[in-house]
Design a protein around this motif. Structure first.
Motif, short mmCIF file in Angstrom:
data_model
loop_
_atom_site.label_atom_id
_atom_site.label_comp_id
_atom_site.label_asym_id
_atom_site.label_seq_id
_atom_site.Cartn_x
_atom_site.Cartn_y
_atom_site.Cartn_z
N LEU A 183 0.77 -1.25 -0.07
CA LEU A 183 -0.10 0.08 0.04
C LEU A 183 0.75 1.26 0.14
CD1 LEU A 183 -3.04 0.67 0.14
CD2 LEU A 183 -2.64 0.95 2.47
N VAL A 184 1.98 1.25 0.94
CA VAL A 184 2.49 2.49 0.89
C VAL A 184 3.39 2.62 -0.49
CG1 VAL A 184 2.89 2.48 3.41
CG2 VAL A 184 4.87 1.43 2.03
N LYS A 185 3.83 1.73 -1.14
CA LYS A 185 4.61 1.68 -2.36
C LYS A 185 3.82 2.46 -3.35
CE LYS A 185 7.88 -1.67 -4.73
NZ LYS A 185 8.08 -2.99 -4.63
N ARG A 186 2.41 1.94 -3.39
CA ARG A 186 1.81 2.45 -4.47
C ARG A 186 1.20 3.58 -4.30
NH1 ARG A 186 -3.36 -1.08 -6.60
NH2 ARG A 186 -4.71 0.36 -7.79
N ASN A 187 1.31 4.26 -3.11
CA ASN A 187 0.52 5.51 -2.73
C ASN A 187 1.73 6.60 -1.99
OD1 ASN A 187 -2.46 4.98 -3.36
ND2 ASN A 187 -1.92 3.41 -1.65
N GLY A 188 3.03 6.23 -2.24
CA GLY A 188 4.22 7.14 -1.85
C GLY A 188 3.88 7.41 -0.54
N TRP A 189 3.43 6.32 0.53
CA TRP A 189 3.45 6.67 1.86
C TRP A 189 4.43 6.02 2.46
CZ3 TRP A 189 -2.40 4.91 2.74
CH2 TRP A 189 -3.25 5.83 2.05
N GLN A 190 4.36 5.92 3.78
CA GLN A 190 5.50 5.49 4.39
C GLN A 190 4.94 4.27 5.35
OE1 GLN A 190 8.19 8.50 5.94
NE2 GLN A 190 9.27 7.03 6.95
N TRP A 191 5.63 2.91 5.72
CA TRP A 191 5.28 2.00 6.42
C TRP A 191 5.99 1.77 7.60
CZ3 TRP A 191 7.97 -3.21 7.19
CH2 TRP A 191 6.79 -4.08 7.59
N LEU A 192 5.42 1.68 8.77
CA LEU A 192 5.76 1.84 10.39
C LEU A 192 5.57 0.57 10.86
CD1 LEU A 192 6.18 5.15 11.96
CD2 LEU A 192 6.46 2.81 13.23
N SER A 193 6.18 -0.50 11.30
CA SER A 193 6.01 -1.48 12.01
C SER A 193 6.65 -1.62 13.24
CB SER A 193 5.86 -2.73 10.87
OG SER A 193 6.24 -4.01 11.79
N THR A 194 5.98 -1.67 14.35
CA THR A 194 6.69 -1.82 15.58
C THR A 194 7.17 -3.25 15.90
OG1 THR A 194 4.34 -2.26 16.80
CG2 THR A 194 5.42 -0.20 17.11
N GLY A 195 6.39 -4.32 15.29
CA GLY A 195 7.15 -5.69 15.22
C GLY A 195 8.27 -5.92 14.37
N GLN A 196 8.42 -5.01 13.29
CA GLN A 196 9.44 -5.33 12.46
C GLN A 196 10.72 -4.27 13.19
OE1 GLN A 196 9.88 -6.99 9.76
NE2 GLN A 196 12.00 -6.53 9.96
N LEU A 197 10.24 -3.21 13.86
CA LEU A 197 11.47 -2.57 14.54
C LEU A 197 11.91 -3.52 15.77
CD1 LEU A 197 9.62 0.81 14.60
CD2 LEU A 197 11.66 0.53 13.55
N PHE A 198 11.00 -4.05 16.47
CA PHE A 198 11.66 -5.02 17.36
C PHE A 198 12.32 -5.96 17.07
CE2 PHE A 198 7.83 -3.54 20.19
CZ PHE A 198 8.52 -2.57 20.94
N ARG A 199 11.96 -6.79 15.89
CA ARG A 199 12.54 -7.83 15.15
C ARG A 199 14.13 -7.41 14.84
NH1 ARG A 199 7.85 -9.53 13.72
NH2 ARG A 199 8.02 -8.32 11.74
N ASP A 200 14.23 -6.16 14.29
CA ASP A 200 15.63 -5.60 14.12
C ASP A 200 16.39 -5.05 15.34
OD1 ASP A 200 14.92 -5.76 11.37
OD2 ASP A 200 14.27 -3.81 11.30
N SER A 201 15.77 -5.35 16.46
CA SER A 201 16.56 -4.84 17.75
C SER A 201 17.72 -5.91 18.13
CB SER A 201 15.49 -4.92 18.77
OG SER A 201 16.32 -4.90 20.06
N SER A 202 18.71 -5.09 18.58
CA SER A 202 19.78 -5.91 19.07
C SER A 202 19.89 -6.14 20.65
CB SER A 202 21.17 -5.21 18.68
OG SER A 202 20.92 -3.84 19.23
N ASP A 203 18.71 -5.94 21.23
CA ASP A 203 18.39 -6.25 22.64
C ASP A 203 18.23 -7.61 22.80
OD1 ASP A 203 17.76 -6.27 25.16
OD2 ASP A 203 16.76 -4.28 25.32
N PRO A 204 18.89 -8.06 23.54
CA PRO A 204 18.60 -9.74 23.81
C PRO A 204 17.40 -10.06 24.58
CG PRO A 204 20.98 -9.27 24.45
CD PRO A 204 20.40 -8.11 24.04
N ALA A 205 17.06 -9.04 25.37
CA ALA A 205 15.95 -9.24 26.19
C ALA A 205 14.50 -8.98 25.23
CB ALA A 205 15.74 -7.97 27.22
N VAL A 206 14.68 -8.14 24.38
CA VAL A 206 13.60 -7.76 23.46
C VAL A 206 13.32 -9.12 22.70
CG1 VAL A 206 12.94 -6.58 21.25
CG2 VAL A 206 13.66 -5.35 23.43
N LEU A 207 14.39 -9.63 22.11
CA LEU A 207 14.42 -10.88 21.16
C LEU A 207 13.80 -12.13 22.06
CD1 LEU A 207 17.65 -10.23 19.10
CD2 LEU A 207 15.21 -9.72 18.41
#
Ligand code: ADP
Length: 181
Positions: free
Chosen positions: A19-43
């Motif tokens: 959806l964001v690609k088609r409309n030039g918007w931005q996507w923001l996912s808390t789940g993705q941000l957490f999966r990218d985390s380097s904090d072992p407690a979060v993972l």
């Protein structure tokens, strides 16, 4: 800001990105941000299927919003996930210069969700963890949709069954019908 709600495996992330690609918007996912985390407690917590605590989640969301361009619409996927987060968001939207213009809810039968998640292969997608995440969605997250309805926010329920392109077209048509693009 467009909020995406749906159980795990309902296709929110895939559809958000399309959806964001088609409309030039931005996507923001808390789940993705957490999966990218380097904090072992979060993972470690992600692996259990439990939610990350609200203070940390609100901070992650606020920082990510800070990094967005105010003139660009954002799709927020996976936040808020409980009433406390919804209230926090409401209180902090003005300082980010944003408002909730639509709430999109993905409706997918439980059997299809379990089938999809089993095929996805993320480490947190074991049967027990899937069951727990579905339970958290039903108990904590789904009720917020009613909270938004009570507030008069435009809540759009999308049939999330079928293939990716079909679902994408349904969402695109719905947002065009609401004059959001
Ligand atoms: P799915 O769409 O499959 O549920 P997400 O990528 O949205 O997956 O989220 C993955 C995990 O990240 C969640 O199970 C939870 O542990 C954590 N998480 C994501 N968003 C939030 C949030 N708003 N509050 C607390 N935890 C969150």
């Amino acid at each position: 800001m467009v909020l995406f709600f749906g159980p795990p495996g309902s296709g929110k992330s895939v559809q958000g990105e399309l959806l964001v690609k088609r409309n030039g918007w931005q996507w923001l996912s808390t789940g993705q941000l957490f999966r990218d985390s380097s904090d072992p407690a979060v993972l470690q917590r992600l692996a259990t299927g439990e939610l990350i605590d609200d203070d940390m989640t609100n901070k992650v969301l606020a920082d990510a919003l800070q990094g967005t361009d105010r003139g660009t619409r954002v799709v927020v996927d996976g936040y808020p996930r409980n009433r406390a987060q919804a209230e926090w968001l409401e209180a902090h939207l003005p300082e980010h210069g944003r408002e909730i213009v639509a709430v999109i809810v993905f409706d997918v039968p439980k059997e299809e969700i379990i089938k999809r998640l089993a095929g996805r292969g993320r480490s947190e997608d074991t049967p027990e963890v899937i069951e727990r995440r579905l339970q958290i969605y039903a108990e904590n997250t789904k009720p917020i949709v009613d909270y938004y309805k009570e507030q008069g926010a435009p809540v759009i329920v999308i049939d999330g069954s079928g293939n990716v392109d079909e679902v994408h077209e349904r969402i695109q048509q719905a947002i065009e019908a609401c004059s959001l693009v």
